[in-house]
Every structure is written in structure tokens, then in C-alpha cells.
Write an enzyme that holds these catalytic residues in place. Structure first.
Site, PDB file in Angstrom:
ATOM      1  N   GLU A 111       0.829  -1.203   0.000  1.00 40.49           N
ATOM      2  CA  GLU A 111       0.000   0.000   0.000  1.00 40.49           C
ATOM      3  C   GLU A 111       0.863   1.252   0.000  1.00 40.49           C
ATOM      4  OE1 GLU A 111      -4.142  -1.242   2.158  1.00 40.49           O
ATOM      5  OE2 GLU A 111      -2.428  -1.001   3.488  1.00 40.49           O
ATOM      6  N   CYS A 124       3.617   8.566   1.047  1.00 42.24           N
ATOM      7  CA  CYS A 124       4.154   7.558   1.954  1.00 42.24           C
ATOM      8  C   CYS A 124       4.246   6.253   1.176  1.00 42.24           C
ATOM      9  CB  CYS A 124       3.251   7.404   3.175  1.00 42.24           C
ATOM     10  SG  CYS A 124       3.794   6.132   4.345  1.00 42.24           S
ATOM     11  N   CYS A 131       6.882  -7.001   6.455  1.00 45.22           N
ATOM     12  CA  CYS A 131       8.011  -6.502   7.228  1.00 45.22           C
ATOM     13  C   CYS A 131       8.481  -7.590   8.176  1.00 45.22           C
ATOM     14  CB  CYS A 131       7.605  -5.252   8.023  1.00 45.22           C
ATOM     15  SG  CYS A 131       8.959  -4.503   8.975  1.00 45.22           S
ATOM     16  N   CYS A 135       7.455  -5.682  15.116  1.00 43.68           N
ATOM     17  CA  CYS A 135       7.006  -4.791  16.189  1.00 43.68           C
ATOM     18  C   CYS A 135       5.541  -5.111  16.503  1.00 43.68           C
ATOM     19  CB  CYS A 135       7.152  -3.330  15.767  1.00 43.68           C
ATOM     20  SG  CYS A 135       8.860  -2.852  15.401  1.00 43.68           S
ATOM     21  N   CYS A 138       2.340  -2.874  15.405  1.00 46.96           N
ATOM     22  CA  CYS A 138       2.258  -2.462  14.002  1.00 46.96           C
ATOM     23  C   CYS A 138       1.613  -3.569  13.179  1.00 46.96           C
ATOM     24  CB  CYS A 138       3.655  -2.148  13.471  1.00 46.96           C
ATOM     25  SG  CYS A 138       3.709  -1.761  11.705  1.00 46.96           S
ATOM     26  N   GLY A 186       7.220  -2.159   5.484  1.00 46.40           N
ATOM     27  CA  GLY A 186       8.598  -2.597   5.410  1.00 46.40           C
ATOM     28  C   GLY A 186       9.569  -1.752   6.210  1.00 46.40           C
ATOM     29  N   SER A 220      12.989   6.140   6.962  1.00 43.38           N
ATOM     30  CA  SER A 220      12.736   5.701   8.326  1.00 43.38           C
ATOM     31  C   SER A 220      13.416   4.369   8.601  1.00 43.38           C
ATOM     32  CB  SER A 220      11.224   5.566   8.533  1.00 43.38           C
ATOM     33  OG  SER A 220      10.920   5.006   9.789  1.00 43.38           O
ATOM     34  N   SER A 243      12.762   5.272  14.404  1.00 48.24           N
ATOM     35  CA  SER A 243      11.574   4.852  15.147  1.00 48.24           C
ATOM     36  C   SER A 243      12.027   4.265  16.484  1.00 48.24           C
ATOM     37  CB  SER A 243      10.781   3.822  14.335  1.00 48.24           C
ATOM     38  OG  SER A 243      10.301   4.397  13.145  1.00 48.24           O
ATOM     39  N   LEU A 244      12.006   5.091  17.513  1.00 51.99           N
ATOM     40  CA  LEU A 244      12.576   4.701  18.803  1.00 51.99           C
ATOM     41  C   LEU A 244      11.528   4.058  19.714  1.00 51.99           C
ATOM     42  CD1 LEU A 244      15.410   4.881  20.080  1.00 51.99           C
ATOM     43  CD2 LEU A 244      14.626   6.928  21.279  1.00 51.99           C
ATOM     44  N   HIS A 245      10.462   4.796  20.009  1.00 51.41           N
ATOM     45  CA  HIS A 245       9.288   4.307  20.737  1.00 51.41           C
ATOM     46  C   HIS A 245       9.514   4.000  22.220  1.00 51.41           C
ATOM     47  CE1 HIS A 245       7.471   4.324  16.859  1.00 51.41           C
ATOM     48  NE2 HIS A 245       8.091   3.250  16.433  1.00 51.41           N
ATOM     49  N   CYS A 366      -0.064   5.703  10.231  1.00 56.40           N
ATOM     50  CA  CYS A 366       1.171   5.035  10.635  1.00 56.40           C
ATOM     51  C   CYS A 366       0.864   3.755  11.410  1.00 56.40           C
ATOM     52  CB  CYS A 366       1.993   5.987  11.501  1.00 56.40           C
ATOM     53  SG  CYS A 366       3.576   5.319  12.010  1.00 56.40           S
TER      54      CYS A 366
END
Length: 376
Positions: A111, A124, A131, A135, A138, A186, A220, A243-245, A366
Site C-alpha cells: 500500500e 508515503c 516486514c 514490532c 504495528c 517494510g 525511516s 523509530s525509537l518508541h 502510521c
């Protein structure tokens, strides 16, 4: 650098898959001329096709009237093969957000999302079908990795958006793509060669490429440190988004499994080196999850981690209200906790923005991209 855990992580696509057809967007200008010679035509025919694809945004061979009528179909088939077919388009935000589900040549689905804002249009794009980073919050990560995408398949998502804008098919009339974010399906740096090939096609001057500014492109990553280091040496000043989170290894090990291999410190340090070398401010992506990573003390810790590398404005925190995914236990933070998180970061001198969530109602925001032919 040693692994902190034997946890298996998927960096490579499954073996034995057929490669996508080789497309003009996979090739450098010199390689296109070589390909033209293989086809028995002069090199300038490749230049003409490049102009049709990147500058004129033409997808109908009949409009390529500067190509010999008798060779046109064969040239287009050889250098501009069809890479992906749109299966479904969904709109949100009064048509300003458009999500497209694409079927690739081998049946894999991905997508892309076009987002129109006042003064800019952002695409985007996906860089992998699925992927392998796993995570848990996600939707894409929960589906696993099917395969890497080619540079041509990545570029085609942007060109398709550019065509729609040029034809006035997007709400708001004619326009152009000004920004590209590698934040779709991904892990971009796990498909490094193709992603960098796509970045070069996007930034090559027209008609060799789309002629975009590297400063309008964001790549990213969840923290593939060796690839961040490699990107640092490329000399292409794209924006790096990490992307730390979570600011602590204990929690990030759970939220971002790659952290068991490359710690918070290692990932942030690599990002800092990127900023130091390129003079481009790094974006720290942080999905806000209620009672998971949104505590005030974690905001203080995040600020301390980032400012420990200097306060010269090398970093910007981008807080993302968590977008819902089917069956997930993860939910968005309370607005009050989100505001306090922002206040704590800013009090320690860390510039912070709460991302404007687009396309949530069409599962286009996201962390929501799952490329389901049945879903939204």
C-alpha cells in the site's frame, strides 16, 4: 558489535522468489543506454523513454509519438514493464488522503498513501511487501516479510501519485509530489540497495529522474545501525527518521525487537553521527501508547538520552498518537498524558511535535498498513 540476544530477526527476503521485471527506474542513465543497445536501438531512445516516464508522466504508449511506431510497443515492454496494478483506492479527509492497494507482479500486495496538505503533497511509500521487524503494535510487522521491493516498484508508487496530481485526479486540483516518506510497509534499511536506488531516481535531475530535493525525502528505520552508518557515508542529505518508541532497553526490547541486537544507545548514537555528518536534523519517531511508554519519567529519560549528544538542535521528536489495529491490546495515550510528555521534553530543550494523524478511518495511518484485499 555483538548481539545481546539470539532472537531471530528477518533481514532477508525468502529465497527462490522471482525478481520483478527490470524497469527503467531500476537503472542509472548509463545503464538505460546499455539496455537500449541490447535491444538494438540508439541510446537516445532510452532518454526519450525517461522523459516520458519522469517528466511527462505518460503511461500510454500511444502518446509517445517520438518513438518509431513499429518499435514503440517493444521498447515500452522492455524498459517500462507494468510493475504493479491498483486493486483498490480509498479516500479520507475529503479526498486529500488517498490510499492505494497495489498488486505486484507475483501477487504480493503493498500500500501507498498520498497526503495533500496546504502547500505540499507527501507520498508515503512501501519498500517491502510485509516486514520482518515484528514490532507488536504495528499491523505490517505482524504479517511478516514476503519480499523486498525493487527500486522500480518503489519509484512507481511516487510516479503514480505524481500522475494523479498532474491530471487533477486528487481533491484540490493539479499539483506535484513535494515530499516522499519511506514510512509505508517494510523496514527501508533492510532493503538498502533498492531503497537507495529509488532515492537516486527520485532526486536525479529531470528527465533522468523526478528531480526532487533530497531534503524532501525521509528514510525511516527501526535502528539497523550498520545501515544507518552506511547511509551516513552516502552523501545524500535525506532526512533520517529513527523509530525509537522507548528510551530504555527493557521496554524497547519488547516494542522493537531489533533492540535486542542494537540497543537504544547504539541506535541513537548512529543517528547522531548521521546528523553530525549531514547537518540534517534527525526525527525521532515515538508512538504514544497508553500506560506503556507514555509515563512522564520516560519523557525525562528520552530527553536525557537525546541531549547527552549535545543541544545543537540535531534532533526533533515526532510523537505519534497510536493508531488502532484489529485485535491489538495497544491503545493511544490519554490527551493529558500526551500533553505532559510534550511539556517534559520541551522543558529540557527538545523540539517536539505531535503528528497530525491522517487516514486513520481508512487504515492508512502510521502502523496500520496491512495490504489486505478484504480490509479497509
Amino acid at each position: 558489535m555483538t548481539d545481546r540476544s539470539p532472537l531471530p530477526l528477518v533481514f532477508d527476503e525468502p529465497r527462490g522468489r522471482k525478481k520483478p521485471p527490470r524497469h527503467l527506474a531500476d537503472l542509472t542513465p548509463a545503464e538505460r543506454k546499455e539496455r537500449a543497445a541490447e535491444l538494438g536501438v540508439p541510446g537516445f531512445r532510452a532518454n526519450q523513454l525517461s522523459a516520458h516516464y519522469f517528466a511527462r508522466l505518460v503511461d500510454d504508449p500511444e502518446q509517445m509519438t517520438d518513438l518509431p511506431a513499429g518499435q514503440r510497443a517493444d521498447l515500452v515492454r522492455a524498459l517500462l514493464p507494468e510493475l504493479m496494478t491498483p486493486l483498490r483506492t480509498l479516500e479520507a479527509d475529503k479526498g486529500a488522503t488517498v490510499k492505494t492497494l497495489w498488486k505486484l507482479f507475483d501477487g504480493a500486495m503493498v500500500e501507498s498513501v498520498l497526503m495533500r496538505y496546504p502547500g505540499r503533497v507527501t507520498m508515503c511509500v512501501s519498500s517491502q511487501a510485509g516486514c520482518g521487524m515484528a514490532c507488536p503494535f504495528c499491523a505490517t510487522g505482524q504479517g511478516g516479510l514476503q519480499r523486498n521491493m525493487s527500486a522500480g516498484e518503489i519509484v512507481e508508487q511516487v510516479v503514480a501519485g505524481a500522475r494523479a496530481l498532474a491530471r487533477g485526479d486528487v481533491a484540490g486540483g493539479e499539483g506535484r509530489v513535494s515530499n516522499v516518506v519511506f514510512m509505508g510497509m517494510g523496514e527501508p534499511l533492510a532493503n538498502y540497495k533498492a531503497v537507495m536506488g529509488a532515492v537516486r531516481r527520485l532526486t536525479d535531475p529531470t528527465p533522468d529522474g523526478l528531480g526532487m530535493s533530497a531534503r524532501g525525502i525521509t528514510v525511516s528505520t527501526v535502528g539497523l545501525v550498520p545501515r544507518i552508518n552506511q547511509l551516513t557515508e552516502e552523501g545524500i542529505p535525506v532526512t533520517l527518521a529513527l523509530s525509537l518508541h522507548a528510551p530504555d532497553d527493557e521496554l524497547r526490547d519488547e516494542l522493537v525487537p531489533i533492540n535486542t541486537r542494537y540497543s537504544v544507545h547504539e541506535s541513537v548514537e548512529a543517528a547522531w553521527h548521521y546528523a553530525e555528518r549531514t547537518k540534517r536534523r534527525v526525527s525521532i519517531e515515538y508512538a504514544m501508547m497508553r500506560d506503556i511508554n507514555d509515563q512522564a519519567w520516560r519523557a525525562d529519560l528520552l530527553a536525557d538520552v537525546l541531549t547527552s549528544y549535545g543541544d545543537w538542535g540535531w534532533v526533533h521528536v515526532n510523537l505519534i498518537p497510536l493508531n488502532p489495529t484489529p485485535g491489538s491490546k495497544w491503545t493511544a495515550s490519554d490527551p493529558e498524558d500526551e500533553r505532559e510528555f510534550v511539556r517534559r521534553l520541551e522543558a529540557k530543550g527538545v523540539p517536539t511535535t505531535v503528528r497530525d494523524t491522517r487516514g486513520q478511518d481508512i487504515d492508512g495511518a502510521c502502523g496500520q498498513l496491512a495490504a489486505s484485499p478484504d480490509g479497509g
